[in-house]
Design an enzyme around this catalytic site. Structure first.
Site, PDB file in Angstrom:
ATOM      1  N   CYS A  69       0.810  -1.222   0.000  1.00  0.00           N
ATOM      2  CA  CYS A  69       0.000   0.000   0.000  1.00  0.00           C
ATOM      3  C   CYS A  69       0.846   1.277   0.000  1.00  0.00           C
ATOM      4  O   CYS A  69       1.661   1.486   0.904  1.00  0.00           O
ATOM      5  CB  CYS A  69      -0.902  -0.013   1.239  1.00  0.00           C
ATOM      6  SG  CYS A  69      -1.782   1.541   1.475  1.00  0.00           S
TER       7      CYS A  69
ATOM      8  N   TRP B  54      -8.073  -7.191   5.259  1.00  0.00           N
ATOM      9  CA  TRP B  54      -6.667  -7.385   5.638  1.00  0.00           C
ATOM     10  C   TRP B  54      -6.573  -8.405   6.758  1.00  0.00           C
ATOM     11  O   TRP B  54      -7.323  -8.338   7.724  1.00  0.00           O
ATOM     12  CB  TRP B  54      -6.040  -6.079   6.126  1.00  0.00           C
ATOM     13  CG  TRP B  54      -5.918  -5.001   5.102  1.00  0.00           C
ATOM     14  CD1 TRP B  54      -6.522  -3.779   5.149  1.00  0.00           C
ATOM     15  CD2 TRP B  54      -5.113  -5.009   3.912  1.00  0.00           C
ATOM     16  NE1 TRP B  54      -6.151  -3.028   4.060  1.00  0.00           N
ATOM     17  CE2 TRP B  54      -5.295  -3.748   3.283  1.00  0.00           C
ATOM     18  CE3 TRP B  54      -4.271  -5.943   3.317  1.00  0.00           C
ATOM     19  CZ2 TRP B  54      -4.657  -3.418   2.092  1.00  0.00           C
ATOM     20  CZ3 TRP B  54      -3.642  -5.613   2.120  1.00  0.00           C
ATOM     21  CH2 TRP B  54      -3.824  -4.365   1.525  1.00  0.00           C
TER      22      TRP B  54
ATOM     23  N   ARG C 117     -14.378   1.113   4.237  1.00  0.00           N
ATOM     24  CA  ARG C 117     -13.281   0.174   3.996  1.00  0.00           C
ATOM     25  C   ARG C 117     -12.372   0.148   5.215  1.00  0.00           C
ATOM     26  O   ARG C 117     -12.153   1.177   5.853  1.00  0.00           O
ATOM     27  CB  ARG C 117     -12.468   0.598   2.777  1.00  0.00           C
ATOM     28  CG  ARG C 117     -13.161   0.299   1.474  1.00  0.00           C
ATOM     29  CD  ARG C 117     -12.254   0.527   0.282  1.00  0.00           C
ATOM     30  NE  ARG C 117     -11.922   1.922   0.090  1.00  0.00           N
ATOM     31  CZ  ARG C 117     -10.691   2.435   0.152  1.00  0.00           C
ATOM     32  NH1 ARG C 117      -9.649   1.673   0.433  1.00  0.00           N
ATOM     33  NH2 ARG C 117     -10.483   3.716  -0.058  1.00  0.00           N
ATOM     34  N   VAL C 118     -11.859  -1.011   5.516  1.00  0.00           N
ATOM     35  CA  VAL C 118     -10.910  -1.159   6.628  1.00  0.00           C
ATOM     36  C   VAL C 118      -9.525  -0.976   6.026  1.00  0.00           C
ATOM     37  O   VAL C 118      -9.086  -1.798   5.217  1.00  0.00           O
ATOM     38  CB  VAL C 118     -11.065  -2.554   7.267  1.00  0.00           C
ATOM     39  CG1 VAL C 118      -9.960  -2.812   8.273  1.00  0.00           C
ATOM     40  CG2 VAL C 118     -12.444  -2.675   7.913  1.00  0.00           C
ATOM     41  N   THR C 119      -8.877   0.119   6.366  1.00  0.00           N
ATOM     42  CA  THR C 119      -7.682   0.486   5.603  1.00  0.00           C
ATOM     43  C   THR C 119      -6.412   0.542   6.445  1.00  0.00           C
ATOM     44  O   THR C 119      -6.437   0.743   7.661  1.00  0.00           O
ATOM     45  CB  THR C 119      -7.875   1.869   4.929  1.00  0.00           C
ATOM     46  OG1 THR C 119      -8.113   2.854   5.938  1.00  0.00           O
ATOM     47  CG2 THR C 119      -9.024   1.868   3.944  1.00  0.00           C
ATOM     48  N   VAL C 120      -5.314   0.359   5.728  1.00  0.00           N
ATOM     49  CA  VAL C 120      -3.987   0.645   6.251  1.00  0.00           C
ATOM     50  C   VAL C 120      -3.507   1.917   5.551  1.00  0.00           C
ATOM     51  O   VAL C 120      -3.933   2.179   4.425  1.00  0.00           O
ATOM     52  CB  VAL C 120      -3.012  -0.520   5.978  1.00  0.00           C
ATOM     53  CG1 VAL C 120      -3.367  -1.709   6.821  1.00  0.00           C
ATOM     54  CG2 VAL C 120      -2.958  -0.901   4.502  1.00  0.00           C
TER      55      VAL C 120
ATOM     56  N   TYR D 104      -5.239   5.981  -9.005  1.00  0.00           N
ATOM     57  CA  TYR D 104      -6.470   5.257  -8.627  1.00  0.00           C
ATOM     58  C   TYR D 104      -7.657   5.781  -9.425  1.00  0.00           C
ATOM     59  O   TYR D 104      -8.556   5.025  -9.791  1.00  0.00           O
ATOM     60  CB  TYR D 104      -6.745   5.409  -7.119  1.00  0.00           C
ATOM     61  CG  TYR D 104      -5.832   4.543  -6.274  1.00  0.00           C
ATOM     62  CD1 TYR D 104      -6.220   3.269  -5.864  1.00  0.00           C
ATOM     63  CD2 TYR D 104      -4.567   4.988  -5.892  1.00  0.00           C
ATOM     64  CE1 TYR D 104      -5.381   2.471  -5.105  1.00  0.00           C
ATOM     65  CE2 TYR D 104      -3.714   4.196  -5.138  1.00  0.00           C
ATOM     66  CZ  TYR D 104      -4.126   2.939  -4.747  1.00  0.00           C
ATOM     67  OH  TYR D 104      -3.291   2.138  -3.999  1.00  0.00           O
TER      68      TYR D 104
HETATM   69  N1  LIG Z   1      -7.531   5.537   4.389  1.00  0.00           N
HETATM   70  C1  LIG Z   1      -7.471   5.909   3.030  1.00  0.00           C
HETATM   71  C2  LIG Z   1      -6.231   5.480   2.274  1.00  0.00           C
HETATM   72  C3  LIG Z   1      -5.616   4.194   2.634  1.00  0.00           C
HETATM   73  C4  LIG Z   1      -6.018   3.116   1.658  1.00  0.00           C
HETATM   74  O1  LIG Z   1      -6.759   3.332   0.698  1.00  0.00           O
HETATM   75  N2  LIG Z   1      -5.462   1.932   1.890  1.00  0.00           N
HETATM   76  C5  LIG Z   1      -5.824   0.791   1.072  1.00  0.00           C
HETATM   77  C6  LIG Z   1      -4.627   0.010   0.640  1.00  0.00           C
HETATM   78  S1  LIG Z   1      -3.626   0.874  -0.515  1.00  0.00           S
HETATM   79  C7  LIG Z   1      -6.660  -0.148   1.888  1.00  0.00           C
HETATM   80  O2  LIG Z   1      -6.379  -0.382   3.045  1.00  0.00           O
HETATM   81  N3  LIG Z   1      -7.691  -0.710   1.282  1.00  0.00           N
HETATM   82  C8  LIG Z   1      -8.566  -1.639   1.912  1.00  0.00           C
HETATM   83  C9  LIG Z   1      -9.822  -1.858   1.128  1.00  0.00           C
HETATM   84  O3  LIG Z   1      -9.988  -1.248   0.077  1.00  0.00           O
HETATM   85  O4  LIG Z   1     -10.616  -2.678   1.574  1.00  0.00           O
HETATM   86  C10 LIG Z   1      -8.730   5.543   2.289  1.00  0.00           C
HETATM   87  O5  LIG Z   1      -9.604   4.966   2.894  1.00  0.00           O
HETATM   88  O6  LIG Z   1      -8.862   5.872   1.134  1.00  0.00           O
END
Ligand SMILES: N[C@@H](CCC(=O)N[C@@H](CS)C(=O)NCC(=O)O)C(=O)O
Length: 325
Positions: A65, A98, A130-133, A196
Site C-alpha cells: 500500500c 486485511w 473500507r478497513v484500511t492501512v 487510482y
Molecule cells: N484511508 C485511506 C487510504 C488508505 C487506503 O486506501 N489503503 C488501502 C490500501 S492501498 C486499503 O487499506 N484498502 C482496503 C480496502 O480497500 O478494503 C482511504 O480509505 O482511502
C-alpha cells in the site's frame, strides 16, 4: 487486546466489499476516495487524549500500500522503529479484508487479532467503510487511534520529535511547510490518487480526465526536478516521500493494471533518476517489496483483473542502477 469475534469481522467485511465499489464511484463514473474515519492525533503533550509514548502504539501496514508505505519510510528515516512497533498484513485480502496471516498462527502477536477489521469494529461497532492501512492502534486497548494517513506522517515528524534518532532529518521544516503543502496537494490529486482515479474510473471520460491530469502533472514534475534534487529544493522532505511511494509502483502496477500507460516512469529521464536516487537512499529501497506490490494489486482488484493473472514483467532491475547512468 481486541476481543471482537471473528464472525463479526467476516460479516462486516463481506458487506463492505459489496457496498464499497458503488460508494466510491461518483455520478460520472469517477473514483471518489472515502474519508478517514479515525482522525485522533497522537501528540507530544497528550492533550489530544493520546500521548506519544514509546512502545504504546502499533503501526499496521501492508507492504503493497502506497499510503501505508509512506508511514513506514518516515518512521525509519526518523529512527522511530523502537518507539512504534510494526504489524504487517498479508498483501492478499480475502473477503474479510486485511489479515495477519503472515504471523505465526495467523494472529498479530501484539494485538492478538486475525483481521484488521476486528480492531476497526472494536473501536466503532457501526463502522461500515473500507478497513484500511495504515492505521495506528493503541496496544493497551486495541482501539484504532487514527487511519488519517497524511496526518500520521506529519505527526511522526512533529509530535514524536523527542524519540527521533540523533541526526534524524527534519522532513517537515517550518520554513518549507507551505511549499510542502502546496506541492503535496497537487501530487495527491493528480498522482497519488490520480493513478487510482485512472484505474477505478467506470466511464471513458472519467478515465481520460484522470489520465490527462496524471501525465500533465508528471510532465510538470519532470520539469520541476530538472534543476533541484528534491521537490522543495536541496532538502529531502515529506513531499518526496509521498511522491516516491507512487513512483516506485508506477511501472510495476499502475502502468498496466491501472492503464496509466502514456509513458513508463523509466521514460521520464529526470523523474526516473530522481526516483532511483530516493530508492538508493537508506530508508527507502529496503522497504520496497515488488513481489507483494504486484501480487496485491493484480490479485485483489477482481473487477479490473478478473483472471487474477499477475504479469511476469516488467524488468525492475533498473532501480539499482546509478541515478546518473
Ligand atoms: N484511508 C485511506 C487510504 C488508505 C487506503 O486506501 N489503503 C488501502 C490500501 S492501498 C486499503 O487499506 N484498502 C482496503 C480496502 O480497500 O478494503 C482511504 O480509505 O482511502
Amino acid at each position: 487486546m481486541v476481543g471482537s469475534p471473528h464472525a463479526s469481522a467476516r460479516r462486516s467485511s463481506a458487506q463492505l466489499a459489496s457496498a464499497q465499489f458503488a460508494k466510491e464511484t461518483g455520478s460520472r463514473g469517477e473514483f471518489v476516495r472515502q474519508g478517514n474515519r479515525f482522525t485522533s492525533r497522537i501528540t507530544a503533550d497528550g492533550s489530544s487524549g493520546w500521548k506519544a509514548e514509546p512502545g504504546r502504539y502499533r503501526l499496521v501496514w501492508s507492504r503493497a500500500c502506497p499510503w501505508a508505505h509512506r508511514a513506514v519510510i518516515v518512521r525509519g528515516l526518523l529512527g522511530l522503529e523502537d518507539a512504534i512497533s510494526l504489524a504487517t498484513v498479508d498483501p492478499i485480502r480475502d473477503e474479510r479484508g486485511w489479515r495477519f496471516s503472515l504471523d505465526p498462527g495467523g494472529r498479530d502477536p501484539v494485538l492478538g487479532i486475525e483481521f484488521l477489521a476486528e480492531a476497526y469494529l472494536a473501536t466503532d461497532p457501526e463502522y461500515d467503510g473500507r478497513v484500511t492501512v495504515p492505521c495506528l492502534v493503541d496496544t493497551r486497548t486495541g482501539a484504532v487511534v487514527t487511519n488519517d494517513y497524511p496526518q500520521i506522517t506529519l505527526d511522526f515528524s512533529t509530535e514524536w520529535r523527542e524519540f527521533h534518532r540523533p541526526g534524524a532529518p527534519d522532513l517537515y521544516p517550518e520554513d518549507l511547510r507551505e511549499e510542502i503543502g502546496r506541492v503535496a496537494d497537487l501530487i495527491f490529486r493528480d498522482v497519488n490518487n490520480g493513478v487510482y482515479r485512472c484505474g477505478f474510473a467506470t466511464t471513458q471520460r472519467a478515465y481520460e480526465e484522470a489520465f490527462d491530469a496524471l501525465f500533465g502533472r508528471l510532465d510538470w514534475l519532470e520539469n520541476l526536478l530538472r534543476d533541484r534534487r528534491y521537490l522543495c529544493g536541496d532538502r529531502l522532505t515529506e513531499a518526496d516521500v509521498r511522491l516516491f511511494t507512487t513512483l516506485v509502483r508506477f511501472d510495476a502496477v499502475y502502468h498496466g493494471h491501472f492503464k496509466c500507460n502514456r509513458n513508463k516512469l523509466t521514460e521520464f529521464p529526470v523523474l526516473w533518476a530522481y526516483a532511483r536516487d530516493l530508492f538508493q537512499t537508506p530508508g527507502f529501497g529496503e522497504t520496497v517489496d515488488f513481489d507483494q506490490i504486484k501480487r496485491h494489486y493484480y490479485l485483489t482488484h477482481h473487477r479490473i483483473n478478473p483472471t487474477g493473472i499477475v504479469p511476469k514483467g516488467p524488468d525492475l532491475s533498473g532501480w539499482t542502477t546509478r541515478p546518473d547512468a
